[in-house]
Write a protein that holds these residues in place. Structure first.
Motif, PDB file in Angstrom:
ATOM      1  N   MET A 201       0.947  -0.990  -0.138  1.00  0.00           N
ATOM      2  CA  MET A 201       0.118   0.097  -0.024  1.00  0.00           C
ATOM      3  C   MET A 201       0.724   1.225   0.011  1.00  0.00           C
ATOM      4  O   MET A 201       1.951   1.259   0.693  1.00  0.00           O
TER       5      MET A 201
ATOM      6  N   THR B 190       1.385   3.082   3.421  1.00  0.00           N
ATOM      7  CA  THR B 190       0.757   2.170   4.650  1.00  0.00           C
ATOM      8  C   THR B 190       1.981   2.163   5.681  1.00  0.00           C
ATOM      9  O   THR B 190       3.061   2.053   5.469  1.00  0.00           O
TER      10      THR B 190
ATOM     11  N   ARG C 151      -3.029  -7.696   5.029  1.00  0.00           N
ATOM     12  CA  ARG C 151      -3.801  -7.384   3.481  1.00  0.00           C
ATOM     13  C   ARG C 151      -2.885  -8.003   2.563  1.00  0.00           C
ATOM     14  O   ARG C 151      -3.333  -8.474   1.498  1.00  0.00           O
TER      15      ARG C 151
ATOM     16  N   TYR D 117      -6.765  -0.824  -0.899  1.00  0.00           N
ATOM     17  CA  TYR D 117      -6.600   0.250   0.068  1.00  0.00           C
ATOM     18  C   TYR D 117      -8.095   1.172  -0.212  1.00  0.00           C
ATOM     19  O   TYR D 117      -7.683   2.258  -0.348  1.00  0.00           O
TER      20      TYR D 117
ATOM     21  N   VAL E 278      -3.720   2.101   9.852  1.00  0.00           N
ATOM     22  CA  VAL E 278      -3.665   0.710   9.328  1.00  0.00           C
ATOM     23  C   VAL E 278      -4.560  -0.086  10.151  1.00  0.00           C
ATOM     24  O   VAL E 278      -4.072  -0.191  11.211  1.00  0.00           O
TER      25      VAL E 278
END
Length: 705
Positions: free
Chosen positions: A1, A4, A85, A98, A130
């Motif tokens: 991400m 992130t 994720r 995301y 997150v």
């Protein structure tokens, strides 16, 4: 991400791969890229293929966002950053992976900007929420760069993330460190705060702090895992003297002004004092930045450690803060010591030692201990054999007030030695103060004083007061219940205003104790004077004994609340029977406490003191003598005074490192039993500042014969 942050374990069900191949790399190799914008791996552009190889081999979190949908391809380090994720994010558009964060400022917009406009973008010290198992949000510095294929066309965006959580925490800790140092007054305070901060902020195994102390140096250190409680933190740190020619890196760096860094080795081998020094393999020593005081700060680890540029800058900033605080502390200590020495040198260094009259006094500076004050006391023998006692207050908290106090005290003694009648003495002082006011061109001199003559043979006291609070007498009752009453003494005007005070004579029988005090004892803000006087009388009546030293301690703490004024107390006890006294000089040697214990046991045994009292007294004295060696570092004098009612023991040192206060009762000297033990075994204890050093004492009441 993109952007992130976080650090959670990789998914518990990673894509399997060959032995030794990171799961994320195996996932890249096994993913059906033909179904994405990247296309089959064998058809990738050569530039993209090289970039993917770099990403997969890098230990730094890296991710490629490819095509208009920003299809994700990333390495193992990035997989650990995005947490749960992964592995579902591999090969999917970042806008879907995301979706909950893409429109958050600093996330999707920076990727799209780099892709649409070909602009590189650096995000410093950013944190994004997150959803993670840990709930932690590490801090990253992230770079986003457009990726071009071999034809120069932008085909994606490369994100490189460098975690800076520790550095960010250290910078925040540096801010807290500066705030803590701003409240320090002495070098002991600076050392305590510095060692605590450095050990925690740098997660070090050992830290040390050294300062120039004249011909030599002194050094104090902290070790990871030391068991220190809150009370230990309040005590003066245990400084160790270091020769001027030492090769200790922290001192060498302080002398030369050049920082020292060792990544691996034995930097403390030649000066090691124990196994903790011997275990240090990496060390940084930086000099303090100060024009007033030389010193240094050292941080060490038991494992090899590379000193990054960021760490070196942080150490330099820390040393600069410490240098400024140490400079302020050195100035304060010099000023404070001068003011206190001036104040105490104008007070009697020793009070008379009489067989039937026991005398003690106490002086505590007000809130601003950096200034000299005008409170004073005195006790002296008159030609008739009687005892003259006085306590006064010259308004002001400066050198002028202290100088006037010295003039008044000297003049009072001279007048009393000529004509000891209290009214005549105060009348003469009134003329002196009026003359001083005329000489200085001010009529704002405000001096109050109470003077008395104690006649032990007749058992009476004759007193006169010039605007001073009324004296207090503690009388022992036949049933053992003491009472405390204020002397009904007509109060005249303060000196310098035509004072003609009348005198009063009151009984002063054996067992009685006279207490003279300044208004700082009983006056408090938002509290009436009547309340303060009542609190003082109640505390004195409830004291364990009429011993003057104990009553001085009781009086100074009788009225709750802080006072901004100086506090002076003088107590005189008319003893029922003469006491026996003995003393011993204690050298500044490790064996001294043992010698004191043997001497004291023998002396008290010769006086036929009960065994239980001897045991408690010797144990308490051992604590005090050890404390004098550790924290004053000077020779001391131990004195014992035995009366039919109590045993009084005092330990006087000549150090200038401060005094022990009642806020420190949890521990003392040996950092174990300490003053908590003394509090339990004695009936009263206290500390009295002297002209040079301090005296700590305790009192144990004797059981009835």
């Amino acid at each position: 991400m993109p952007g992130t942050v976080g650090r959670v374990p990789t998914s518990p069900t990673p894509v399997p791969g060959p032995a030794g191949v990171p799961p994320a790399v195996a996932a890249v190799r096994a993913h059906p890229w033909a179904d994405t914008a990247l296309g089959p791996q064998q058809a990738w552009d050569v530039t993209v293929r090289v970039l993917v190889d770099v990403i997969l081999s890098s230990p730094v979190p890296m991710a490629l966002h490819y095509g208009d949908d920003f299809v994700l391809l990333y390495n193992q380090a990035y997989a650990e950053v995005i947490g749960d994720r992964h592995p579902g994010a591999m090969g999917r558009p970042a806008t879907e992976v995301y979706a909950d964060l893409w429109h958050t400022p600093g996330v999707g917009e920076v990727i799209e900007r780099a892709y649409r406009h070909g602009e590189s973008f650096l995000q410093k010290e950013s944190v994004l929420p997150v959803h993670q198992h840990t709930g932690e949000h590490p801090v990253f510095t992230r770079g986003h760069s457009p990726v071009r294929d071999s034809t120069g066309r932008i085909v994606g965006v490369l994100t490189v993330a460098a975690q800076t959580t520790q550095l960010t925490q250290q910078l925040q800790s540096l801010s807290d460190f500066a705030a803590a140092l701003s409240g320090t007054l002495t070098l002991d305070d600076v050392a305590r705060v510095t060692l605590r901060y450095a050990l925690h902020s740098f997660d070090a195994d050992q830290v040390s702090f050294a300062v120039d102390d004249g011909p030599a140096w002194r050094l104090v250190r902290r070790i990871r895992g030391e068991l220190l409680d809150e009370a230990d933190e309040r005590l003066p740190p245990l400084w160790r003297p270091v020769p001027a020619d030492t090769t200790a890196p922290v001192v060498v760096g302080a002398r030369s002004g050049v920082p020292f860094f060792a990544g691996d080795g034995q930097p403390l081998r030649d000066i090691a004092v124990d196994r903790h020094d011997q275990k240090i393999r990496s060390l940084a020593a930086v000099p303090l930045r100060s024009s007033v005081i030389r010193g240094g700060l050292a941080v060490g680890y038991q494992t090899p450690h590379g000193w990054s540029a960021a760490e070196r800058a942080l150490l330099a900033a820390s040393a600069e803060l410490v240098g400024q605080a140490a400079e302020r502390a050195r100035r304060f200590e010099t000023q404070h010591g001068t003011a206190q020495l001036l104040q105490r040198s104008m007070l009697p260094e020793q009070l008379p030692a009489l067989p039937r009259l026991r005398i003690a006094a106490r002086y505590d500076p007000g809130v601003d201990g950096n200034a000299a004050g005008g409170d004073f006391y005195d006790a002296f023998l008159l030609p008739s054999g009687d005892l003259g006692v006085v306590l006064g207050d010259v308004a002001g908290h400066d050198v002028q007030a202290a100088a006037r106090m010295g003039q008044v005290r000297a003049a009072l003694r001279a007048l009393a030695l000529t004509d000891p009648r209290p009214d005549a003495v105060l009348a003469g002082l009134d003329r002196l103060v009026a003359s001083l006011g005329t000489e200085t061109g001010t009529h704002e001199l405000f001096v109050t004083v109470v003077f008395g003559v104690v006649d032990a043979d007749r058992g009476e006291i004759t007193m006169a007061s010039a605007g001073h609070p009324p004296p207090l007498i503690r009388r022992g009752g036949p049933d053992g219940v003491a009472t405390a009453t204020f002397v009904e003494l007509p109060t005249g005007a303060p000196l310098g205003l035509g004072c003609r005070p009348p005198t009063a004579t009151v009984p002063f029988a054996p067992g009685d104790t006279l207490l003279l005090y300044s208004d700082g004892v009983v006056e408090r803000r938002r509290q009436s004077l009547t309340t303060g006087l009542a609190g003082l009388a109640a505390a004195v009546a409830g004291a364990a004994s009429g011993d003057p030293r104990a009553l001085c301690a009781v009086a100074t703490g009788a009225v709750p609340g802080a006072t901004e004024d100086d506090v002076a107390v003088l107590a005189v006890e008319h003893a029922l029977k003469p006491s026996r006294s003995a003393g011993m000089e204690m050298p500044a040697e490790p064996t001294a406490p043992s010698r004191v214990r043997h001497w004291m046991t023998a002396q008290l045994g010769e006086w036929q003191v009960p065994e239980a009292v001897i045991g408690a007294a010797v144990l308490c004295t051992s604590e005090l003598t050890t404390n004098a060696l550790l924290h004053a570092g000077t020779a001391a004098r131990v004195e014992i005074d035995l009366s039919p009612e109590r045993l009084l023991v005092s330990v006087a040192d000549s150090g200038t490192r401060g005094t022990v206060t009642r806020a420190q009762t949890d521990t003392l000297s040996s950092r174990g039993r300490g003053l908590g033990l003394i509090e339990q075994l004695s009936d009263a204890w206290g500390t009295d500042p002297t002209v040079r050093g301090s005296t700590v004492w305790f009192e144990i009441l004797l059981p009835p014969a």
